[in-house]
Design a protein around this motif. Sequence first.
Motif, short mmCIF file in Angstrom:
data_model
loop_
_atom_site.label_atom_id
_atom_site.label_comp_id
_atom_site.label_asym_id
_atom_site.label_seq_id
_atom_site.Cartn_x
_atom_site.Cartn_y
_atom_site.Cartn_z
N LYS A 184 120.18 -0.55 39.52
CA LYS A 184 119.89 0.85 39.83
C LYS A 184 120.85 1.41 40.89
O LYS A 184 120.46 2.27 41.68
N TRP A 209 106.55 7.91 35.24
CA TRP A 209 105.78 8.70 36.21
C TRP A 209 105.70 10.15 35.75
O TRP A 209 104.63 10.76 35.75
N LEU A 241 96.72 2.87 41.22
CA LEU A 241 97.94 2.81 40.43
C LEU A 241 97.98 3.86 39.32
O LEU A 241 99.01 4.05 38.68
N SER A 286 105.02 8.84 43.04
CA SER A 286 106.14 8.00 42.64
C SER A 286 107.30 8.86 42.14
O SER A 286 108.46 8.58 42.44
N ARG A 305 109.90 5.76 44.02
CA ARG A 305 109.41 4.41 44.26
C ARG A 305 107.92 4.38 43.95
O ARG A 305 107.22 5.32 44.29
N SER A 306 107.47 3.30 43.37
CA SER A 306 106.03 3.22 43.07
C SER A 306 105.30 2.26 44.00
O SER A 306 104.08 2.19 43.98
N MET A 315 105.08 -0.70 43.58
CA MET A 315 104.34 -1.55 42.64
C MET A 315 105.33 -2.57 42.12
O MET A 315 106.41 -2.20 41.65
N ASP A 328 108.93 -1.21 40.87
CA ASP A 328 110.10 -1.24 41.75
C ASP A 328 110.91 -2.52 41.57
O ASP A 328 112.10 -2.56 41.87
#
Lengths: 332, 332
Positions: free
Chosen positions: A4, A57, A121, B60, B65-66, B68, B124
């Motif tokens: 990334k 998301w 979540l 997110s 960014r989550s 997670m 992530d």
Amino acid sequence: MGAKSHRAPTLNDVAAEAGVSKSLVSLAVRGDVGVRPETRTRILDVADRLGYHSNPWARSLVRGRSQMIGVLLDDLRSGYHTDVVHGIEDEAETNGMSVVMADARRDPALLRTRLERMIGLGLDGVVIVSGRADSAMIGDFARRVPLVVVGRPAELSPGIGQVSNDDRTGMRLAVHHLASLGHRRIVHLPGSPRPAAVARREAYLETMRELGLEDHASVVPGIEALLGTLAPSAADAPTAVCCATDRIAVELIGELSDAGVEVPGRLSIVGYDNIDFAARMRPTLTSVDQPRRAMGSLALRQLTDMLDGADARHEIATPTLAIRRSTAAPER
Amino acid sequence: MGAKSHRAPTLNDVAAEAGVSKSLVSLAVRGDVGVRPETRTRILDVADRLGYHSNPWARSLVRGRSQMIGVLLDDLRSGYHTDVVHGIEDEAETNGMSVVMADARRDPALLRTRLERMIGLGLDGVVIVSGRADSAMIGDFARRVPLVVVGRPAELSPGIGQVSNDDRTGMRLAVHHLASLGHRRIVHLPGSPRPAAVARREAYLETMRELGLEDHASVVPGIEALLGTLAPSAADAPTAVCCATDRIAVELIGELSDAGVEVPGRLSIVGYDNIDFAARMRPTLTSVDQPRRAMGSLALRQLTDMLDGADARHEIATPTLAIRRSTAAPER
DNA sequence: CTGAAAGCGCTTACAG
DNA sequence: CTGAAAGCGCTTACAG
């Protein structure tokens, strides 16, 4: 050269590169019919070349659904739990849903924490595979997310889905098996005070009564106490034990081995749950088998039904008996 | 009366109810310092009363960014895998990250599918707990998401984090233990062709050489073959076996029991991995113990470091030997 | 068939 | 300290 390192491509990038609008790309990648085949192919080629993946998301945000469901299990190590999970996963796969798991490690406090985190979540729903979750707590969470509980025979608040096995039938199978081998002094080794364990104990007593063996019925408080009744001189020592769970049966067989008591020679043993290890230990363990994978599928199917607006229901699966080497006719 | 029957409250709802702007609510709920305490308390009260929970998708999406991370494990049933997972979970907890798991069921094709699906969830980063994942495939995925692999001794492409145990040290411990008990005819029962299993086999041969026992060194192809060498007449029958994994050791001990070969009387057995069951079976199993939870923490810490821009590294944990009842001095 | 526009619920500069 | 505005990347009507 981290992953990334450069921004992931978006719908916009693909649209620009392909010379079309965002909406068209959106329709194309989702396989909508209203896109001319040539256009579609061209767009998909570009998407592929750029390494485009739809951002989950953004997708979830606009659709109000993540297609992601959570499974909270009580014990990762138990074959029972993992089989149920496999049933859930396989059923989810056919529904295009993703399953994520978390482990509560047989700890009610942790169960609550994990559940809170899972809901945070953005899951569409949760399956709890646990016989010990506090019912008030479950009720609270059910207000925030659709919930199905697997492995809890007692009725929960309305609105909560349930899938359980028929503990009465299961325990009846165990006792009948022992009785048909000729055992009369059959005792019960109970489990934790979970509802399922209680139901099994009740069923044991009930079945002994039905068979006219109530005089021999005895719920032994623990392994120590059981060993105490096995003195060679004791004429009325039990010849068979049906355990509330395989966990207990495994522990018992270990202790018996250490004490030099032969299984099934001196004592026949039946477990409950048919854990993975039941077929691998020696002697192999006769055990009541819940249709675990099927219970998992039932749970997931019910959850998706609930997401589609259906009412919660309580589904009951019927167990069978897996007969192995830990049970035999009594010696005399 | 389904859950979520009415829209979940948003930042906007709280702002309107509390008579302030959205931004202020956002700052307040995240505990930012620049909000007057009274205002903050009032806002939090309203949020609480309305049952407000920040929407993870929106959060997110805007932060990129989550928080997670995913754990893909090879076998849910194995105590090795679950211990590593527990190490990961506990470390994640202290970092405010959520962990979600998926099971690859020892199936490389499924591993790929599940990994694809997990990444599609917007994680992530991912920890793969598997010794068998295809290295080319791992390389491909590593381009899309930060990756740490646990349990793979062989070097992977740069940019991929690794945590493994030192298989050479582990196997050396096993062989030295048997040799110090007086065994000389020590054979090896290998595992699957996984890199870790290969490393263990090499280490076995090397250690036998070091001990001057190379003439007795023998890699037996399987349990059947091993049983064949145990004919009572065979003067040179092995007296000890070190197995590549506990799984194999458990299976072997089962077969030996069926064949009437006493353990450790006729044959001492050492396993590798110290699975949960090693201490519960009879005889209890001597086994090489990897510091599994520690390996899990190392993996998660490395992953978060990578998220912060650090380079991937290969960390190696040192195993120890758990000595139990399956090993003893040879009878003659 | 195809494009421009609004909006999902949040965070983050940017002004006051 | 506090508010108005832009924008994250997508989907979904709505026009053409």
